[in-house]
Scaffold this motif. Structure first.
Motif, PDB file in Angstrom:
ATOM      1  N   UNK A   1     -46.460  50.717  44.975  1.00 49.73           N
ATOM      2  CA  UNK A   1     -46.684  52.048  45.574  1.00 49.73           C
ATOM      3  C   UNK A   1     -48.125  52.526  45.413  1.00 49.73           C
ATOM      4  N   UNK A   2     -48.745  52.253  44.275  1.00 48.54           N
ATOM      5  CA  UNK A   2     -50.124  52.709  44.071  1.00 48.54           C
ATOM      6  C   UNK A   2     -51.091  51.953  44.976  1.00 48.54           C
ATOM      7  N   UNK A   3     -50.864  50.635  45.092  1.00 44.65           N
ATOM      8  CA  UNK A   3     -51.724  49.829  45.971  1.00 44.65           C
ATOM      9  C   UNK A   3     -51.574  50.288  47.421  1.00 44.65           C
ATOM     10  N   UNK A   4     -50.330  50.622  47.823  1.00 44.57           N
ATOM     11  CA  UNK A   4     -50.088  51.103  49.188  1.00 44.57           C
ATOM     12  C   UNK A   4     -50.806  52.437  49.420  1.00 44.57           C
ATOM     13  N   UNK A   5     -50.785  53.283  48.392  1.00 40.38           N
ATOM     14  CA  UNK A   5     -51.425  54.605  48.523  1.00 40.38           C
ATOM     15  C   UNK A   5     -52.937  54.454  48.713  1.00 40.38           C
ATOM     16  N   UNK A   6     -53.558  53.575  47.897  1.00 38.80           N
ATOM     17  CA  UNK A   6     -55.020  53.428  48.035  1.00 38.80           C
ATOM     18  C   UNK A   6     -55.388  52.665  49.311  1.00 38.80           C
ATOM     19  N   UNK A   7     -54.485  51.777  49.758  1.00 39.39           N
ATOM     20  CA  UNK A   7     -54.694  51.123  51.054  1.00 39.39           C
ATOM     21  C   UNK A   7     -54.708  52.180  52.160  1.00 39.39           C
ATOM     22  N   UNK A   8     -53.740  53.085  52.096  1.00 38.69           N
ATOM     23  CA  UNK A   8     -53.656  54.153  53.094  1.00 38.69           C
ATOM     24  C   UNK A   8     -54.930  55.009  53.084  1.00 38.69           C
ATOM     25  N   UNK A   9     -55.380  55.371  51.866  1.00 35.39           N
ATOM     26  CA  UNK A   9     -56.608  56.182  51.744  1.00 35.39           C
ATOM     27  C   UNK A   9     -57.785  55.486  52.415  1.00 35.39           C
ATOM     28  N   UNK A  10     -57.896  54.166  52.158  1.00 30.75           N
ATOM     29  CA  UNK A  10     -59.028  53.406  52.709  1.00 30.75           C
ATOM     30  C   UNK A  10     -58.951  53.319  54.222  1.00 30.75           C
ATOM     31  N   UNK A  11     -57.731  53.128  54.761  1.00 20.56           N
ATOM     32  CA  UNK A  11     -57.564  53.061  56.225  1.00 20.56           C
ATOM     33  C   UNK A  11     -57.952  54.395  56.852  1.00 20.56           C
ATOM     34  N   UNK A  12     -57.446  55.486  56.266  1.00 20.15           N
ATOM     35  CA  UNK A  12     -57.726  56.809  56.832  1.00 20.15           C
ATOM     36  C   UNK A  12     -59.215  57.141  56.781  1.00 20.15           C
ATOM     37  N   UNK A  13     -59.880  56.676  55.716  1.00 21.75           N
ATOM     38  CA  UNK A  13     -61.303  56.988  55.552  1.00 21.75           C
ATOM     39  C   UNK A  13     -62.198  56.081  56.408  1.00 21.75           C
ATOM     40  N   UNK A  14     -61.865  54.772  56.449  1.00 25.88           N
ATOM     41  CA  UNK A  14     -62.763  53.802  57.094  1.00 25.88           C
ATOM     42  C   UNK A  14     -62.423  53.494  58.550  1.00 25.88           C
ATOM     43  N   UNK A  15     -61.192  53.821  58.994  1.00 24.00           N
ATOM     44  CA  UNK A  15     -60.791  53.454  60.356  1.00 24.00           C
ATOM     45  C   UNK A  15     -60.229  54.653  61.132  1.00 24.00           C
ATOM     46  N   UNK A  16     -60.900  55.799  61.086  1.00 22.95           N
ATOM     47  CA  UNK A  16     -60.341  56.970  61.775  1.00 22.95           C
ATOM     48  C   UNK A  16     -60.303  56.755  63.288  1.00 22.95           C
ATOM     49  N   UNK A  17     -59.177  57.154  63.895  1.00 23.65           N
ATOM     50  CA  UNK A  17     -59.093  57.092  65.358  1.00 23.65           C
ATOM     51  C   UNK A  17     -58.868  55.708  65.931  1.00 23.65           C
ATOM     52  N   UNK A  18     -58.728  54.692  65.101  1.00 20.58           N
ATOM     53  CA  UNK A  18     -58.502  53.335  65.618  1.00 20.58           C
ATOM     54  C   UNK A  18     -57.014  53.134  65.921  1.00 20.58           C
ATOM     55  N   UNK A  19     -56.724  52.336  66.938  1.00 22.15           N
ATOM     56  CA  UNK A  19     -55.330  51.944  67.189  1.00 22.15           C
ATOM     57  C   UNK A  19     -55.049  50.733  66.306  1.00 22.15           C
ATOM     58  N   UNK A  20     -54.072  50.874  65.422  1.00 23.24           N
ATOM     59  CA  UNK A  20     -53.830  49.846  64.416  1.00 23.24           C
ATOM     60  C   UNK A  20     -52.538  49.077  64.682  1.00 23.24           C
ATOM     61  N   UNK A  21     -52.621  47.768  64.556  1.00 20.49           N
ATOM     62  CA  UNK A  21     -51.434  46.917  64.615  1.00 20.49           C
ATOM     63  C   UNK A  21     -51.298  46.274  63.235  1.00 20.49           C
ATOM     64  N   UNK A  22     -50.135  46.414  62.628  1.00 18.56           N
ATOM     65  CA  UNK A  22     -49.897  45.811  61.307  1.00 18.56           C
ATOM     66  C   UNK A  22     -49.124  44.504  61.461  1.00 18.56           C
ATOM     67  N   UNK A  23     -49.528  43.499  60.705  1.00 17.84           N
ATOM     68  CA  UNK A  23     -48.718  42.294  60.507  1.00 17.84           C
ATOM     69  C   UNK A  23     -48.339  42.324  59.034  1.00 17.84           C
ATOM     70  N   UNK A  24     -47.053  42.357  58.746  1.00 14.22           N
ATOM     71  CA  UNK A  24     -46.613  42.695  57.390  1.00 14.22           C
ATOM     72  C   UNK A  24     -45.584  41.696  56.874  1.00 14.22           C
TER      73      UNK A  24
END
Length: 316
Positions: A258-281
């Motif tokens: 959960x903590x890694x997911x939270x910081x991943x989310x923070x980084x995406x929101x900060x570094x990729x604003x407005x991008x259309x994202x496709x996840x492979x999970x």
């Protein structure tokens, strides 16, 4: 990885044992950032195998895979006359094979979160208590800033063992530049430290590494500011918010709790604003996949799920 690179730049012979491997099995065993050769590993395992057979002949249990690997790493560092060994704990701390070391120069605790609950406990305090098992009488402890429940366990163990406890002070981190192309921060007397690693959390990791390096300097290790800056800038860690292609932009991240997911989310929101994202999970079934999904998938326009091949722990 940061400590290994800076100490290498400072002219030391640095052994590193770190699991699990990411790309090749030899990743686990490194000297000055270079993987061990297969032939050398085979020599070490041959010696360790003989020792294991001796134990079994005495009626003792055969060591686990991780114990065998740890023994091989220790033997390699000894034979290669390492100046300093960086040992990453396998799981937990208190009962871990790497915990044979009685007098560590520094016991280092990164950010503690809910992980390996089946083995380490069901509360942050229990897990932190387990991880604090690497704290030995009279050693110096350097810790990332922890959530209060974890911090209490770490402080208690440090006091019990008569250890000095140094904690990262996040309020003293000054972020000069963020982004996928490299980042710059200042911390205490270290100004304009450049790191090639992306992700918001690398500023905290960088500050933790700097605290450890300052402690090693106090213990007599020679680490110039030039070597420190060169090492931090050259540090590579693939699989942590790593850009593996720019056209199209493709990022790989190994967040699985959960903590890694939270910081991943923070980084995406900060570094990729407005991008259309496709996840492979793809996730292993024993990880907190529901929590990872909850924290991340709302960011994506589309999610493609994959199953880890040839792994009994794979999540369909």
């Amino acid at each position: 990885a940061m400590l290994s690179q800076v100490l290498t730049e400072s002219g030391y012979r640095v052994g590193r044992f770190c699991t699990p491997d990411v790309f090749a099995y030899e990743d686990e065993f490194q000297m000055n950032g270079i993987n061990i050769k297969k032939e050398r590993l085979a020599q070490l395992f041959t010696k360790v195998k003989a020792a294991c057979e001796k134990l079994v002949a005495q009626g003792k249990a055969h060591p686990t895979r991780f114990e065998v690997e740890t023994a091989a790493a220790f033997l390699w560092f000894y034979e290669e006359k390492c100046d300093i060994a960086l040992l990453e704990v396998g799981m937990g701390g208190a009962t871990d094979a790497t915990n044979l070391i009685r007098k560590p120069l520094v016991s280092v605790l990164t950010s503690i979160s809910m992980d390996h609950m089946g083995f380490l406990g069901n509360t942050l305090g229990e897990i932190a208590g387990h991880k604090a098992g690497i704290i030995k009488p009279g050693c110096t402890v350097v810790s990332a800033s922890q959530q209060e429940e974890a911090a209490v366990s770490v402080r208690k163990k440090a006091e019990q063992e008569g250890c000095e406890l140094i904690c990262v002070e996040p309020e003293k981190i000054k972020i000069e530049k963020r982004g996928l192309e490299g980042q710059i921060f200042s911390y205490k007397e270290h100004a304009q430290v450049e790191i090639a690693l992306a992700g918001e959390y690398q500023f905290l990791n960088g500050a933790l590494a700097l605290e450890v390096l300052d402690e090693l300097k106090r213990k007599g290790y020679e680490i110039s500011e030039e070597a420190l800056k060169a090492g931090m800038k050259k540090t590579v860690w693939l699989g942590r918010f790593s850009v593996i292609s720019t056209d199209p932009l493709f990022i790989v991240d190994g967040a699985h709790n959960r903590d890694a997911a939270r910081v991943f989310r923070d980084s995406v929101e900060r570094d990729l604003p407005g991008k259309r994202l496709i996840f492979i999970m793809g996730v292993l079934a024993d990880k907190e996949y529901e929590e990872v999904v909850r924290q991340t998938v709302s960011l994506a326009a589309e999610v493609i799920t994959v199953m880890t091949p040839d792994n009994p722990r794979a999540l369909p």
